[in-house]
Design a protein around this motif. Structure first.
Motif, PDB file in Angstrom:
ATOM      1  N   GLU A   1       1.274   5.198   0.785  1.00  0.00           N
ATOM      2  CA  GLU A   1       0.727   6.295   1.568  1.00  0.00           C
ATOM      3  C   GLU A   1       1.449   7.589   1.209  1.00  0.00           C
ATOM      4  O   GLU A   1       2.578   7.557   0.712  1.00  0.00           O
ATOM      5  CB  GLU A   1       0.908   6.042   3.066  1.00  0.00           C
ATOM      6  CG  GLU A   1      -0.042   5.033   3.656  1.00  0.00           C
ATOM      7  CD  GLU A   1       0.050   5.038   5.172  1.00  0.00           C
ATOM      8  OE1 GLU A   1      -0.994   5.170   5.813  1.00  0.00           O
ATOM      9  OE2 GLU A   1       1.169   4.920   5.704  1.00  0.00           O
TER      10      GLU A   1
ATOM     11  N   ARG B   1       0.856  -1.174   0.000  1.00  0.00           N
ATOM     12  CA  ARG B   1       0.000   0.000   0.000  1.00  0.00           C
ATOM     13  C   ARG B   1       0.896   1.229   0.000  1.00  0.00           C
ATOM     14  O   ARG B   1       1.886   1.283   0.728  1.00  0.00           O
ATOM     15  CB  ARG B   1      -0.906   0.050   1.223  1.00  0.00           C
ATOM     16  CG  ARG B   1      -1.751   1.335   1.175  1.00  0.00           C
ATOM     17  CD  ARG B   1      -2.601   1.597   2.366  1.00  0.00           C
ATOM     18  NE  ARG B   1      -3.206   2.926   2.230  1.00  0.00           N
ATOM     19  CZ  ARG B   1      -4.082   3.416   3.082  1.00  0.00           C
ATOM     20  NH1 ARG B   1      -4.470   2.721   4.121  1.00  0.00           N
ATOM     21  NH2 ARG B   1      -4.581   4.628   2.901  1.00  0.00           N
TER      22      ARG B   1
ATOM     23  N   TYR C   1      -2.845  -1.363   7.606  1.00  0.00           N
ATOM     24  CA  TYR C   1      -2.626  -0.373   6.555  1.00  0.00           C
ATOM     25  C   TYR C   1      -3.723  -0.359   5.500  1.00  0.00           C
ATOM     26  O   TYR C   1      -3.914   0.653   4.826  1.00  0.00           O
ATOM     27  CB  TYR C   1      -1.243  -0.573   5.932  1.00  0.00           C
ATOM     28  CG  TYR C   1      -0.167  -0.105   6.878  1.00  0.00           C
ATOM     29  CD1 TYR C   1       0.036   1.248   7.103  1.00  0.00           C
ATOM     30  CD2 TYR C   1       0.604  -1.007   7.598  1.00  0.00           C
ATOM     31  CE1 TYR C   1       0.987   1.692   8.003  1.00  0.00           C
ATOM     32  CE2 TYR C   1       1.562  -0.574   8.502  1.00  0.00           C
ATOM     33  CZ  TYR C   1       1.748   0.783   8.695  1.00  0.00           C
ATOM     34  OH  TYR C   1       2.684   1.223   9.593  1.00  0.00           O
ATOM     35  N   VAL C   2      -4.460  -1.458   5.359  1.00  0.00           N
ATOM     36  CA  VAL C   2      -5.622  -1.430   4.476  1.00  0.00           C
ATOM     37  C   VAL C   2      -6.667  -0.472   5.026  1.00  0.00           C
ATOM     38  O   VAL C   2      -7.327   0.270   4.293  1.00  0.00           O
ATOM     39  CB  VAL C   2      -6.218  -2.845   4.317  1.00  0.00           C
ATOM     40  CG1 VAL C   2      -7.634  -2.778   3.775  1.00  0.00           C
ATOM     41  CG2 VAL C   2      -5.356  -3.675   3.377  1.00  0.00           C
TER      42      VAL C   2
END
Length: 229
Positions: free
Chosen positions: A69, A67, A211-212
């Motif tokens: 960010e 992911r 983190y999802v």
């Protein structure tokens, strides 16, 4: 990336090495699309290499999850989990030896090509985000000396103090401010990283779920709208 930002600014005649951190940050905030495209070119090239490499992580990468960010000031960073084929259990001496062969917390000798990279990219420096939820650094810096790499009991106080990290890497007392890194990967990526071995399905699931479900900074929507307009 600096050169691309200067071209976007119409200042391609300026040497990228001549602009300071404040000007670099201003350009990052002004041209987020340039930054994002540059970042993804690097990430995709890295992943293409890692999928065929067997040295950096001590084995072949058989799967991965990530992911991306964005920090409040616009800089992207990557959270990623990789699964290594035929990696020995970290509960065994062979598994610990494999971790020690690919992960480090040490400041290299000044004669090493890694010395400047570690000093510039891997040394933790306290900022306001360190204490935003507490009076002490939430990243646990400086970190304590550790004579041997070991796996923590998830029910122990050490696990809580270690911020949910299941594995503690060996560390000398003078390296308390060094963030975990892969020497081979740092030579390629040339930017900050935090390498953390995972030893259980639960720790991997926790990391991914964290983190999802993590939201972006509240001011990001407004910044995205402003850029689009």
């Amino acid at each position: 990336m600096k050169r691309g930002l200067l071209v976007s600014e119409g200042k391609q005649h300026i040497d990228p090495d001549d602009i300071d951190i404040q000007e670099t940050q201003r350009l990052i905030e002004m041209y987020p699309v340039v930054v994002s495209r540059h970042f993804m070119v690097r990430v995709n090239a890295l992943m293409q290499f890692l999928k065929t490499d067997t040295e950096i992580f001590g084995g072949k990468v058989k799967d991965h999850w990530w992911r991306i960010e964005f920090q409040n000031r616009g800089s992207p960073h990557l959270h990623m989990v990789v699964w290594i084929e035929d990696h020995p259990s970290v509960a065994t001496p062979e598994g610990i030896a494999r971790i020690d062969s690919v992960c480090s917390t040490a400041i290299p000798p000044e004669t090493s090509e890694l010395y400047e990279l570690v000093k510039n990219c891997q040394i933790h420096r306290h900022t306001s985000t360190c204490t935003k939820n507490n009076s002490v650094c939430r990243f646990n810096f400086p970190r304590s000396e550790c004579l041997e790499t070991h796996v923590i009991d998830p029910s122990s106080n050490e696990f809580i103090y270690n911020g949910g990290r299941i594995c503690v890497l060996k560390r000398k007392s003078e390296d308390g401010w060094v963030n975990n890194y892969s020497p081979a990967l740092l030579k390629m990526w040339k930017a900050n990283m935090d390498i953390q071995p995972c030893s259980t399905n639960e720790s991997i699931a926790y990391y991914i779920a964290k983190y999802v479900s993590k939201s972006e900074p509240t001011n990001l929507d407004g910044e995205v709208s402003r850029v689009i307009q």
